[in-house]
Design a protein around this motif. Structure first.
Motif, PDB file in Angstrom:
ATOM      1  N   GLY A   1      18.956  47.411  69.360  1.00 37.90           N
ATOM      2  CA  GLY A   1      19.698  47.730  68.141  1.00 37.90           C
ATOM      3  C   GLY A   1      19.958  46.558  67.228  1.00 37.90           C
ATOM      4  O   GLY A   1      20.693  46.666  66.260  1.00 37.90           O
ATOM      5  N   LYS A   2      19.352  45.390  67.546  1.00 36.34           N
ATOM      6  CA  LYS A   2      19.550  44.203  66.723  1.00 36.34           C
ATOM      7  C   LYS A   2      18.212  43.700  66.183  1.00 36.34           C
ATOM      8  O   LYS A   2      17.201  43.737  66.889  1.00 36.34           O
ATOM      9  CB  LYS A   2      20.236  43.100  67.524  1.00 36.34           C
ATOM     10  CG  LYS A   2      21.670  43.428  67.915  1.00 36.34           C
ATOM     11  CD  LYS A   2      22.354  42.263  68.598  1.00 36.34           C
ATOM     12  CE  LYS A   2      23.809  42.582  68.930  1.00 36.34           C
ATOM     13  NZ  LYS A   2      24.482  41.434  69.597  1.00 36.34           N
TER      14      LYS A   2
ATOM     15  N   GLN B   1       8.914  50.710  63.021  1.00 29.15           N
ATOM     16  CA  GLN B   1       9.758  51.140  64.122  1.00 29.15           C
ATOM     17  C   GLN B   1       8.982  51.107  65.432  1.00 29.15           C
ATOM     18  O   GLN B   1       9.544  50.987  66.494  1.00 29.15           O
ATOM     19  CB  GLN B   1      10.279  52.552  63.859  1.00 29.15           C
ATOM     20  CG  GLN B   1      11.197  52.635  62.646  1.00 29.15           C
ATOM     21  CD  GLN B   1      11.557  54.064  62.307  1.00 29.15           C
ATOM     22  OE1 GLN B   1      11.120  55.000  62.981  1.00 29.15           O
ATOM     23  NE2 GLN B   1      12.324  54.257  61.271  1.00 29.15           N
TER      24      GLN B   1
ATOM     25  N   LYS C   1      18.367  49.665  58.534  1.00 22.84           N
ATOM     26  CA  LYS C   1      18.226  50.761  59.504  1.00 22.84           C
ATOM     27  C   LYS C   1      19.162  50.596  60.699  1.00 22.84           C
ATOM     28  O   LYS C   1      19.596  51.575  61.299  1.00 22.84           O
ATOM     29  CB  LYS C   1      16.776  50.855  59.975  1.00 22.84           C
ATOM     30  CG  LYS C   1      15.849  51.491  58.955  1.00 22.84           C
ATOM     31  CD  LYS C   1      14.444  51.619  59.513  1.00 22.84           C
ATOM     32  CE  LYS C   1      13.558  52.421  58.591  1.00 22.84           C
ATOM     33  NZ  LYS C   1      13.419  51.850  57.260  1.00 22.84           N
ATOM     34  N   THR C   2      19.445  49.334  61.057  1.00 25.08           N
ATOM     35  CA  THR C   2      20.330  49.104  62.207  1.00 25.08           C
ATOM     36  C   THR C   2      21.782  48.916  61.782  1.00 25.08           C
ATOM     37  O   THR C   2      22.645  48.691  62.621  1.00 25.08           O
ATOM     38  CB  THR C   2      19.877  47.848  62.987  1.00 25.08           C
ATOM     39  OG1 THR C   2      19.867  46.713  62.098  1.00 25.08           O
ATOM     40  CG2 THR C   2      18.490  48.047  63.577  1.00 25.08           C
TER      41      THR C   2
ATOM     42  N   VAL D   1      12.956  44.827  66.389  1.00 22.97           N
ATOM     43  CA  VAL D   1      14.287  45.364  66.690  1.00 22.97           C
ATOM     44  C   VAL D   1      14.397  45.553  68.191  1.00 22.97           C
ATOM     45  O   VAL D   1      13.609  46.284  68.796  1.00 22.97           O
ATOM     46  CB  VAL D   1      14.528  46.714  65.973  1.00 22.97           C
ATOM     47  CG1 VAL D   1      15.903  47.264  66.344  1.00 22.97           C
ATOM     48  CG2 VAL D   1      14.417  46.549  64.466  1.00 22.97           C
TER      49      VAL D   1
END
Length: 203
Positions: free
Chosen positions: A193-194, A121, A152-153, A190
Motif C-alpha cells: 500500500g506504499k 498496477q 491511488k494509494t 507499490v
C-alpha cells in the motif's frame, strides 16, 4: 475554445454521463445515454496523442481517460447483467447503490485512451536515464507515474516537475559516478500500500 476550456467541457460531460448511466440503470424504461457517451469519446480521442497538451493538461486528461475506462467497464458489466440477469451472487453487487467502482478494473481497451496507469498496477513503471536534463520526456513520464501511484494509494503528491527533474538529475549523476555505469534505472512500484521509487545502476 481553448484547450483548458475543452478539457473543462470533457470533465463536465463525463460527470453528467455518470449521472445519466445511474438514472439508466435505476429506470427500466430509460435508454442508455449513447449520444452523450459519443461526445465524451470524441473529446478523449481528440487529445489522445497529447501533442497539443502541456504537462499539466496531459496529467488532467490522463486522469479523466482512466476514470472513463473504469466507468465504461462497470457500465458494460451492468448492461450485460441487466440483459441476462444475475448468473452469479457477486453480480448483484454491481447493482448496489454506491458500489466502489475502483474495485472493478477494466477488462477491455477503449480506442485512443492511455491505459498506462492500469498496467502500472500489475508491474512497476520503469525508465532508464543517462542524462535527466536532456531526457525531459522520460522524467515527465516518471513523475506522472509516481504522482498517479501516490494518488491511488492516498499519499500526498508534493513537489513540482522542476524540483523532481533536479532530484533525478543529481541522483543520476551520483549513481553513474559511484558505479561507473552508463545509465540509471528508475522504477515506481507499490508494495504493502506504499509507493516506492527505486534507483539502481544499469550497465
Amino acid at each position: 475554445m481553448t484547450v483548458d476550456e475543452e478539457l473543462g467541457v470533457l470533465e463536465s460531460q463525463l460527470r453528467r454521463l455518470k449521472i445519466e448511466y445511474e438514472v439508466f440503470f435505476s429506470n427500466p424504461q430509460k435508454k442508455p445515454p449513447a449520444d452523450l457517451e459519443w461526445k465524451v469519446l470524441a473529446l478523449l480521442r481528440k487529445f489522445s496523442d497529447g501533442a497539443r497538451l502541456s504537462f499539466s493538461q496531459r496529467f488532467r486528461y490522463n486522469e479523466m481517460a482512466q476514470r472513463y475506462a473504469i466507468y465504461s467497464d462497470l457500465w458494460r458489466k451492468k448492461s450485460r447483467i441487466r440483459e441476462e440477469g444475475y448468473r452469479r451472487p457477486q453480480d448483484a453487487l454491481l447493482s448496489v447503490q454506491g458500489v466502489r467502482i475502483e474495485e472493478h478494473e477494466p477488462e477491455h481497451k477503449v480506442y485512443g485512451i492511455n491505459h498506462a496507469a492500469t498496467a502500472q498496477q500489475e508491474q512497476p513503471f520503469v525508465v532508464h536515464c543517462s542524462d535527466a536534463g536532456a531526457e525531459r520526456e522520460k522524467v515527465e513520464k516518471l513523475f506522472i507515474a509516481l504522482s498517479d501511484a501516490k494518488k491511488k494509494t492516498g499519499e500526498q503528491v508534493s513537489g513540482s516537475l522542476e524540483s523532481f527533474t533536479s532530484f533525478v538529475q543529481k541522483k543520476t549523476e551520483q549513481i553513474r559516478k559511484q558505479h561507473g555505469c552508463q545509465a540509471v534505472e528508475y522504477s515506481v512500484d507499490v508494495a504493502d500500500g506504499k509507493v516506492k521509487l527505486t534507483a539502481k545502476a544499469k550497465a
